[in-house]
Design an enzyme around this catalytic site. Structure first.
Site, short mmCIF file in Angstrom:
data_model
loop_
_atom_site.label_atom_id
_atom_site.label_comp_id
_atom_site.label_asym_id
_atom_site.label_seq_id
_atom_site.Cartn_x
_atom_site.Cartn_y
_atom_site.Cartn_z
N HIS A 175 -1.85 -7.08 6.58
CA HIS A 175 -1.68 -8.44 6.05
C HIS A 175 -0.21 -8.89 6.09
O HIS A 175 0.16 -9.70 6.90
CB HIS A 175 -2.26 -8.63 4.63
CG HIS A 175 -3.69 -8.25 4.52
ND1 HIS A 175 -4.67 -8.83 5.31
CD2 HIS A 175 -4.35 -7.35 3.73
CE1 HIS A 175 -5.85 -8.31 5.01
NE2 HIS A 175 -5.68 -7.41 4.07
N ASP A 231 -11.25 -6.39 9.24
CA ASP A 231 -11.22 -6.21 7.79
C ASP A 231 -12.59 -6.32 7.13
O ASP A 231 -13.35 -5.36 7.11
CB ASP A 231 -10.19 -7.23 7.22
CG ASP A 231 -9.80 -6.94 5.79
OD1 ASP A 231 -10.38 -6.03 5.18
OD2 ASP A 231 -8.91 -7.64 5.26
ZN LIG Z 1 -8.48 -4.32 3.78
#
Ligand SMILES: [Zn+2]
Length: 453
Positions: free
Chosen positions: A273, A324
């Site tokens: 991220h 994800d």
């Molecule tokens: Zn994750």
């Protein structure tokens, strides 16, 4: 794994960031490319299998929580007054706490088939569901890890399993919440799983992960980082503003600032991220040669924020793509969304292309995701090049998105013209991935029924 050399002939192939013609692709018995030869003369083509569409390398999916595939499409109704990452996380825990080993294996096998068909040939599994319900350890501490490994082997996808360290519920907490007991682990337990995974060999590789700065204290983080030598290390970081604020409140530093100050980051680190980073933090990561794993569809789905892609690409920072939570299993959609979120935020076009000093947005994005994949996976997965694993995709030349497209715009259409062109064949380590097994789908449907009815 094939025991013999394999020869393929591609009418066109994406080699070193550009299209090459009549490419003879030779994969050795070890599953790696031994040579890539564009403009192969007719006599050299003898004995090669002709592929019926343009060839691009397979991509690494740098961040996966396989069990979350069971939630795709099920968290899109607004319930609570506040609906954000944290309320989503509570719903995700309710699924995580019910999943059995059999269900995990069924869900992962279905997911991995989908990923392969969509052009991911390797997946990095950030795995923290270690224990049984109520946190009781399984007789074999690898129980859930083995489910993921079997699912990968059944489907043929490459796997980097990242057993994940998760020790506490938040900054300053000493223990986990009751609904987090399945994640309980120590640096020692994580390393033991990683060592057993490493012995597997073949298409399975080992790494380790630290769930996040909020879930692990400094001593444990350093302890794990110190022993995980030669393996990729992944960590969720700076995904949410609240996490950044909590870190500043607790440590007086932003998450990436803290990591840069306290840990000997190097090229083995993959920061997942990194949504809320300052320019100085990104520069610090670049100086340590750390990589970033971007998950555009999940970051959009969870309302995380927008990563500063031009700053990172502008300094040639390494990055990979990850699906994800698996709200999409298409890297074409991930790359498109990555670029479009930048265009919407900056009110500009072709942001990645300009940041990478490259003509084509698709080429800038595809090359970026390709180059960062090897760092995330800890394996040579960098494309059609000698020494890299022979993972490749044959683009379905009959896709409507490719109708009438001039050859030099093929990659642009592959990424930016949707519905995206499909892949007619997928190869991992030089071997064709077999057609989807209907039993895999049936197993997934059964697991979904058990979980949600
Ligand atoms: Zn994750």
């Amino acid at each position: 794994m094939g025991a013999e050399q394999q020869l393929y002939l591609a009418p066109a192939a994406w080699v070193n960031g550009a299209w090459a013609q009549d490419v003879l692709l030779t994969a050795g018995a070890d599953g790696q490319w031994s040579s890539i030869a564009p403009n192969a003369p007719a006599d050299a083509q003898r004995g090669a299998r002709r592929l019926d569409g343009p060839v691009v390398p397979g991509l690494v999916n740098g961040h996966s929580h396989a069990f979350q595939r069971a939630m795709a499409g099920l968290t899109e109704h607004s319930g609570a007054a506040e609906d954000d990452f944290w309320s989503w996380r509570d719903r995700m825990y309710s699924a995580a706490n019910r999943i059995t080993p059999e269900q995990l294996e069924a869900i992962a096998a279905f997911l991995y088939c989908e990923l392969l068909r969509s052009g991911y040939t390797h997946v990095c599994e950030f795995h923290y569901l270690h224990n049984g319900p109520e946190g009781r350890p399984y007789a074999d501490p690898r129980e859930m890890s083995l489910c993921l490994m079997r699912a990968a082997q059944r489907t043929g996808i490459g796997l980097t399993l990242l057993p994940t360290l998760y020790m506490r519920s938040g900054f300053g907490a000493k223990t986990l919440r009751e609904d987090q007991c399945r994640f309980a682990s120590t640096p020692d337990s994580v390393l033991r799983i990683a060592e057993l995974v490493a012995r597997q060999g073949g298409r399975v590789a080992a790494g380790v992960a630290v769930h996040s700065l909020r879930a692990v204290d400094e001593v444990a983080l350093r302890e794990l980082a110190a022993v995980a030598t030669g393996m990729p290390v992944h960590i969720h970081i700076a995904e949410q503003r609240r996490e950044v604020d909590d870190c500043i409140e607790h440590h007086g530093l932003r998450p990436v600032e803290w990591l840069l100050a306290k840990v000997a980051l190097d090229a083995s680190w993959n920061l997942v991220h990194s949504t809320h980073c300052t320019q100085a933090e990104l520069e610090g990561l670049r100086n340590r040669r750390a990589s970033i794993v971007l998950c555009p569809s999940t970051e959009a789905n969870l309302g995380d924020g927008i990563f500063d892609l031009p700053a990172w690409m502008g300094q040639s920072g390494s990055w990979a793509i990850g699906s994800d939570s698996h709200v999409t299993r298409s890297w074409q959609e991930e790359l498109r969304l990555l670029e479009y979120s930048q265009r919407l935020g900056l009110r500009q076009r072709n942001v990645a292309a300009r940041a990478a000093l490259c003509e084509s947005s698709a080429a800038a994005l595809f090359e970026g995701a390709l180059e960062g994949g090897s760092a995330a996976a800890g394996r040579p997965l960098g494309g059609l090049m000698a020494g890299q694993r022979a993972d490749f995709l044959v683009v379905d030349a009959t896709s409507s998105a490719l109708a009438g497209i001039p050859p030099d715009h093929l990659l642009d259409a592959l990424v930016f013209s949707s519905p995206a062109p499909a892949f007619s064949e997928v190869f991992v380590a030089g071997q064709a991935v077999p057609a989807a097994d209907p039993a895999v789908r049936a197993g997934f449907v059964r697991a979904m029924k058990e979980l949600w009815t």
